[in-house]
Scaffold this active site. Structure first.
Site, short mmCIF file in Angstrom:
data_model
loop_
_atom_site.label_atom_id
_atom_site.label_comp_id
_atom_site.label_asym_id
_atom_site.label_seq_id
_atom_site.Cartn_x
_atom_site.Cartn_y
_atom_site.Cartn_z
CB SER A 78 45.84 37.64 35.22
OG SER A 78 45.86 39.22 35.36
CB THR A 181 39.45 37.87 34.87
OG1 THR A 181 40.06 36.29 34.88
CG2 THR A 181 38.59 37.91 33.49
CB THR A 199 41.17 36.04 31.65
OG1 THR A 199 42.06 35.70 32.68
CG2 THR A 199 40.63 34.60 31.12
NE ARG A 209 40.15 26.82 34.55
CZ ARG A 209 39.92 28.23 34.78
NH1 ARG A 209 40.60 28.98 33.96
NH2 ARG A 209 39.40 28.55 35.94
CB THR A 232 37.69 38.82 38.51
OG1 THR A 232 39.07 38.48 38.35
CG2 THR A 232 37.38 39.41 39.45
N GLY A 233 38.00 35.59 39.30
CA GLY A 233 38.14 34.71 40.28
C GLY A 233 38.22 33.55 39.88
N1 GLY Z 1 38.12 33.99 36.07
C1 GLY Z 1 39.19 33.66 35.11
C2 GLY Z 1 39.41 32.13 35.11
O1 GLY Z 1 38.87 31.38 36.03
O2 GLY Z 1 39.66 31.46 34.10
#
Ligand code: GLY
Length: 320
Positions: A78, A181, A199, A209, A232-233
């Site tokens: 990740s 992340t 990340t 994206r 994170t998330g």
């Molecule tokens: N939190 C990392 C992402 O959504 O890319």
């Protein structure tokens, strides 16, 4: 420290100037370094950050050194090398860094460079910009001596091919698997705060994206007077609520770090009818060393290092 005591500390300017100076010096000398970061891989990152802090390095050097450990580890799917690619098989990295002076640097959609956090730091220190993206970020990195390398490991390539075969069918990645992340916050021995966030973003995302991690105020925010926060998330939800900035501002209003993280998540939960099917988690470090961590769903862990301890802690989700 309770809200009242924290506010009292903030009102220290009412004390005679000589006494105030003496107090500040005492506080500076008394600081114990502290590092908090997201997920299990944060343990090794913290270890590295603490080495910097124990040798009297700055919080800024510590956060960069710490997250570089995760970026360089090909088994962490990740972050950095070995990160899960986008839907077309390209590993694209997002990262940012922020220091105690309010300076910030960031890169997004960066390809073929293993240490996006170090490129972000160069953006912060060598340019008068905050954010570089895509090919521009890569050219900037190469100009400043970063090596171009393939970041798609065989393991991540195989997992991506398997995902492609199954497209449209059940996604095997759970809410805690697709955005691990690393956000890492540190306070050094003179009390200064810094943070970094890096990340490979959402696994198998649409090409182009960009998530919250390189967005100052979303994936990371540092205010040296108040505290720091990292996320994170599901990045889209963090961006829409300016999550890390919100956590720091809530601490400024007197929320404890823990309550600030929970309230910031509460805003996301309420927007999704009380039961979002994704994970978002925050960590926070207040100027006095108090920490907070909260997650929407179960499964989130954070690593906390202070003095001689470096431990992984599990967080009970707000909704399960
Ligand atoms: N939190 C990392 C992402 O959504 O890319």
């Amino acid at each position: 420290m309770e809200r009242r005591d924290f506010i009292k500390t903030g009102l220290i300017t009412t004390v005679a100037p000589t006494l105030l100076l003496a107090n500040i010096e005492t506080i500076k000398r008394a600081r114990n370094p502290i590092v908090i970061s997201t997920w299990k891989h944060g343990v090794k990152a913290n270890e590295e950050a603490m080495k910097v802090l124990f040798s009297k390095g700055s919080a800024l050097d510590a956060v960069e050194a710490g997250v570089k450990i995760s970026e360089a580890d090909p088994t962490i799917q990740s972050v950095g090398i070995g990160g899960r690619p986008d839907k077309d098989g390209h590993v694209t990295l997002d990262a940012c860094i922020m220091d105690s002076q309010g300076n910030a640097g960031s890169v997004a959609y960066l390809q073929d460079i293993k240490h996006p956090v170090s490129v972000a730091r160069k953006v912060m220190e060598l340019t008068d910009h905050v954010m570089l993206v895509g090919q521009g970020a890569k050219s900037f990195a190469i100009t400043h001596g970063f090596k171009e390398e393939n970041l798609l490991t065989e393991e991540s390539r195989k997992a991506w091919l398997k995902w492609k075969m199954k497209q449209g069918k059940k996604d095997e990645l759970g809410p805690n698997d697709d955005h691990d992340t690393i956000s890492l916050l540190a306070q050094d021995s003179v009390g200064n705060l810094s943070g970094a966030c890096t990340t490979s973003g959402l696994a198998y995302k649409i090409s182009g994206r960009v998530g919250d991690s390189p967005i100052i105020g979303a994936g990371l925010y540092v205010d040296n007077e108040i505290g720091a926060a990292g996320a994170t998330g599901r990045g889209e939800e963090v961006i829409k609520t300016t999550g890390s900035f919100l956590v720091v501002e809530l601490m400024r209003q007197g929320y404890t770090p823990q309550d600030a993280c929970r309230e910031a998540l509460g805003r996301i939960i309420r927007r999704h009818g009380g039961n979002p099917g994704f994970q978002v988690a925050y960590i926070a470090l207040r100027k006095d060393g108090e920490i907070g961590a909260a997650a929407i769903r179960k499964g989130f862990k954070y690593a906390l290092s202070s003095e001689n301890e470096n431990k992984l802690h599990s967080v009970k989700g707000i909704i399960n």
